[in-house]
Design a protein around this motif. Structure first.
Motif, PDB file in Angstrom:
ATOM      1  N   GLN A  43       0.808  -1.220   0.000  1.00  0.00           N
ATOM      2  CA  GLN A  43       0.000   0.000   0.000  1.00  0.00           C
ATOM      3  C   GLN A  43       0.844   1.275   0.000  1.00  0.00           C
ATOM      4  O   GLN A  43       0.460   2.261  -0.618  1.00  0.00           O
ATOM      5  CB  GLN A  43      -0.919   0.018   1.224  1.00  0.00           C
ATOM      6  N   TYR A  44       1.965   1.284   0.696  1.00  0.00           N
ATOM      7  CA  TYR A  44       2.680   2.529   0.946  1.00  0.00           C
ATOM      8  C   TYR A  44       3.993   2.708   0.192  1.00  0.00           C
ATOM      9  O   TYR A  44       4.470   3.828   0.062  1.00  0.00           O
ATOM     10  CB  TYR A  44       2.934   2.699   2.451  1.00  0.00           C
ATOM     11  N   LEU A  45       4.605   1.645  -0.264  1.00  0.00           N
ATOM     12  CA  LEU A  45       5.871   1.798  -0.987  1.00  0.00           C
ATOM     13  C   LEU A  45       5.600   2.079  -2.455  1.00  0.00           C
ATOM     14  O   LEU A  45       4.572   1.670  -3.004  1.00  0.00           O
ATOM     15  CB  LEU A  45       6.730   0.543  -0.845  1.00  0.00           C
ATOM     16  N   ARG A  46       6.535   2.771  -3.071  1.00  0.00           N
ATOM     17  CA  ARG A  46       6.457   3.022  -4.519  1.00  0.00           C
ATOM     18  C   ARG A  46       7.672   2.364  -5.139  1.00  0.00           C
ATOM     19  O   ARG A  46       8.805   2.809  -4.928  1.00  0.00           O
ATOM     20  CB  ARG A  46       6.490   4.522  -4.794  1.00  0.00           C
ATOM     21  N   THR A  47       7.451   1.329  -5.883  1.00  0.00           N
ATOM     22  CA  THR A  47       8.561   0.641  -6.528  1.00  0.00           C
ATOM     23  C   THR A  47       8.384   0.701  -8.036  1.00  0.00           C
ATOM     24  O   THR A  47       7.257   0.778  -8.533  1.00  0.00           O
ATOM     25  CB  THR A  47       8.658  -0.832  -6.078  1.00  0.00           C
ATOM     26  N   GLY A  48       9.496   0.661  -8.731  1.00  0.00           N
ATOM     27  CA  GLY A  48       9.450   0.658 -10.185  1.00  0.00           C
ATOM     28  C   GLY A  48       9.223  -0.748 -10.714  1.00  0.00           C
ATOM     29  O   GLY A  48       9.113  -1.713  -9.952  1.00  0.00           O
ATOM     30  N   PRO A  49       9.153  -0.868 -12.023  1.00  0.00           N
ATOM     31  CA  PRO A  49       8.991  -2.200 -12.619  1.00  0.00           C
ATOM     32  C   PRO A  49      10.099  -3.143 -12.168  1.00  0.00           C
ATOM     33  O   PRO A  49      11.265  -2.760 -12.113  1.00  0.00           O
ATOM     34  CB  PRO A  49       9.075  -1.929 -14.126  1.00  0.00           C
ATOM     35  N   ARG A  50       9.717  -4.341 -11.802  1.00  0.00           N
ATOM     36  CA  ARG A  50      10.628  -5.416 -11.399  1.00  0.00           C
ATOM     37  C   ARG A  50      11.406  -5.087 -10.126  1.00  0.00           C
ATOM     38  O   ARG A  50      12.442  -5.673  -9.850  1.00  0.00           O
ATOM     39  CB  ARG A  50      11.568  -5.783 -12.546  1.00  0.00           C
ATOM     40  N   GLN A  51      10.911  -4.144  -9.321  1.00  0.00           N
ATOM     41  CA  GLN A  51      11.577  -3.799  -8.066  1.00  0.00           C
ATOM     42  C   GLN A  51      10.795  -4.277  -6.852  1.00  0.00           C
ATOM     43  O   GLN A  51      11.206  -4.018  -5.727  1.00  0.00           O
ATOM     44  CB  GLN A  51      11.789  -2.279  -7.975  1.00  0.00           C
ATOM     45  N   TRP A  52       9.723  -4.981  -7.060  1.00  0.00           N
ATOM     46  CA  TRP A  52       8.870  -5.512  -5.997  1.00  0.00           C
ATOM     47  C   TRP A  52       8.903  -7.032  -6.110  1.00  0.00           C
ATOM     48  O   TRP A  52       8.494  -7.594  -7.128  1.00  0.00           O
ATOM     49  CB  TRP A  52       7.444  -4.982  -6.171  1.00  0.00           C
ATOM     50  N   VAL A  53       9.404  -7.699  -5.074  1.00  0.00           N
ATOM     51  CA  VAL A  53       9.502  -9.159  -5.101  1.00  0.00           C
ATOM     52  C   VAL A  53       8.770  -9.695  -3.877  1.00  0.00           C
ATOM     53  O   VAL A  53       9.213  -9.520  -2.743  1.00  0.00           O
ATOM     54  CB  VAL A  53      10.978  -9.633  -5.093  1.00  0.00           C
ATOM     55  N   SER A  54       7.641 -10.327  -4.131  1.00  0.00           N
ATOM     56  CA  SER A  54       6.801 -10.842  -3.057  1.00  0.00           C
ATOM     57  C   SER A  54       6.155 -12.131  -3.538  1.00  0.00           C
ATOM     58  O   SER A  54       5.929 -12.298  -4.739  1.00  0.00           O
ATOM     59  CB  SER A  54       5.724  -9.800  -2.716  1.00  0.00           C
ATOM     60  N   SER A  55       5.855 -13.006  -2.612  1.00  0.00           N
ATOM     61  CA  SER A  55       5.180 -14.247  -3.021  1.00  0.00           C
ATOM     62  C   SER A  55       3.683 -14.030  -3.170  1.00  0.00           C
ATOM     63  O   SER A  55       2.937 -14.984  -3.370  1.00  0.00           O
ATOM     64  CB  SER A  55       5.468 -15.367  -2.020  1.00  0.00           C
ATOM     65  N   ALA A  56       3.266 -12.784  -3.058  1.00  0.00           N
ATOM     66  CA  ALA A  56       1.859 -12.389  -3.232  1.00  0.00           C
ATOM     67  C   ALA A  56       0.972 -13.182  -2.278  1.00  0.00           C
ATOM     68  O   ALA A  56       1.220 -13.195  -1.084  1.00  0.00           O
ATOM     69  CB  ALA A  56       1.455 -12.519  -4.692  1.00  0.00           C
ATOM     70  N   GLY A  57      -0.020 -13.864  -2.799  1.00  0.00           N
ATOM     71  CA  GLY A  57      -0.977 -14.565  -1.947  1.00  0.00           C
ATOM     72  C   GLY A  57      -0.628 -16.008  -1.650  1.00  0.00           C
ATOM     73  O   GLY A  57      -1.475 -16.764  -1.163  1.00  0.00           O
ATOM     74  N   LEU A  58       0.581 -16.414  -1.922  1.00  0.00           N
ATOM     75  CA  LEU A  58       0.938 -17.816  -1.709  1.00  0.00           C
ATOM     76  C   LEU A  58       1.137 -18.165  -0.236  1.00  0.00           C
ATOM     77  O   LEU A  58       1.207 -19.330   0.119  1.00  0.00           O
ATOM     78  CB  LEU A  58       2.197 -18.174  -2.511  1.00  0.00           C
ATOM     79  N   GLY A  59       1.271 -17.166   0.618  1.00  0.00           N
ATOM     80  CA  GLY A  59       1.360 -17.409   2.054  1.00  0.00           C
ATOM     81  C   GLY A  59       2.681 -17.984   2.524  1.00  0.00           C
ATOM     82  O   GLY A  59       2.731 -18.645   3.555  1.00  0.00           O
ATOM     83  N   THR A  60       3.759 -17.717   1.810  1.00  0.00           N
ATOM     84  CA  THR A  60       5.049 -18.304   2.168  1.00  0.00           C
ATOM     85  C   THR A  60       5.793 -17.412   3.160  1.00  0.00           C
ATOM     86  O   THR A  60       6.618 -16.582   2.772  1.00  0.00           O
ATOM     87  CB  THR A  60       5.920 -18.521   0.919  1.00  0.00           C
ATOM     88  N   MET A  61       5.481 -17.599   4.454  1.00  0.00           N
ATOM     89  CA  MET A  61       6.224 -16.882   5.482  1.00  0.00           C
ATOM     90  C   MET A  61       7.693 -17.262   5.341  1.00  0.00           C
ATOM     91  O   MET A  61       8.033 -18.407   5.096  1.00  0.00           O
ATOM     92  CB  MET A  61       5.702 -17.263   6.872  1.00  0.00           C
TER      93      MET A  61
END
Length: 189
Positions: A43-61
């Motif tokens: 919600q709060y960070l601003r990242t450029g293309p390909r600068q956000w790496v997250s497992s999204a909704g996969l739930g991988t703590m």
């Protein structure tokens, strides 16, 4: 993104942490673990293309730090920040040893509310506040001491007036760093 104007004293809101990261490290590559901190980061960070790496909704703590290691190795000249939760970081805490062994300058920012925050929020919302195995307060390690035990820098921030100046200094440090930021316990996404 405006934030309700918090009092200058009192608990740090988790959203303040992400706003500070956004302002102090524009252009950083960001990885996340899974939980409330992940939602606030989105919600709060601003990242450029390909600068956000997250497992999204996969739930991988525990996804954030290994992902940050990969990003930093692929892009050694870039600033890489892992946004972690206090419960998620424990899933792969041993990777602090990898950071130390190879002097990988990742900055791990722990948004520490001493809960499995997303689990607590769901228990609050859907299970009439019947909390089960989500309070991490008892048994929570001293993350700064743990970082130092692995041979990397550790910093605790638990007062609002120290948030931006200490975080700025830590993010500018050329060495690997773990920054443990204690935030308001009951905040929801």
């Amino acid at each position: 993104y405006p934030l309700i104007n918090p009092a200058p004293e009192g608990e740090i809101f988790p959203q303040e942490v992400l706003l500070a990261v956004r302002d102090l490290a524009p252009g950083a590559y960001v990885t996340t673990d899974v939980g409330q901190h992940q939602m606030w980061a989105a919600q709060y960070l601003r990242t450029g293309p390909r600068q956000w790496v997250s497992s999204a909704g996969l739930g991988t703590m525990g996804f954030g730090m290994p992902a940050a290691l990969g990003v930093q190795m692929a892009l050694p000249k870039e600033k890489v920040i892992c946004i972690a939760g206090d419960a998620s970081i424990l899933m792969n805490i041993q990777e602090l040893g990898t950071m130390a062994q190879y002097n990988i300058p990742i900055k791990v920012v722990i948004v520490n509310n001493q809960w499995q925050g997303m689990v607590r929020q769901w228990q609050e919302s859907f299970y009439a506040e019947r909390y089960s195995a989500s309070d991490m307060h008892a048994g929570m390690p001293d993350f700064t001491a743990l970082a130092k035990a692995f041979g990397i820098g550790g910093l605790l921030i638990n007062e609002r007036e120290n948030l931006r100046p200490q975080l700025k200094k830590a993010l500018e440090n050329p060495e690997p760093m773990l920054i443990d930021i204690h935030v308001r316990r009951g905040e929801n996404c």
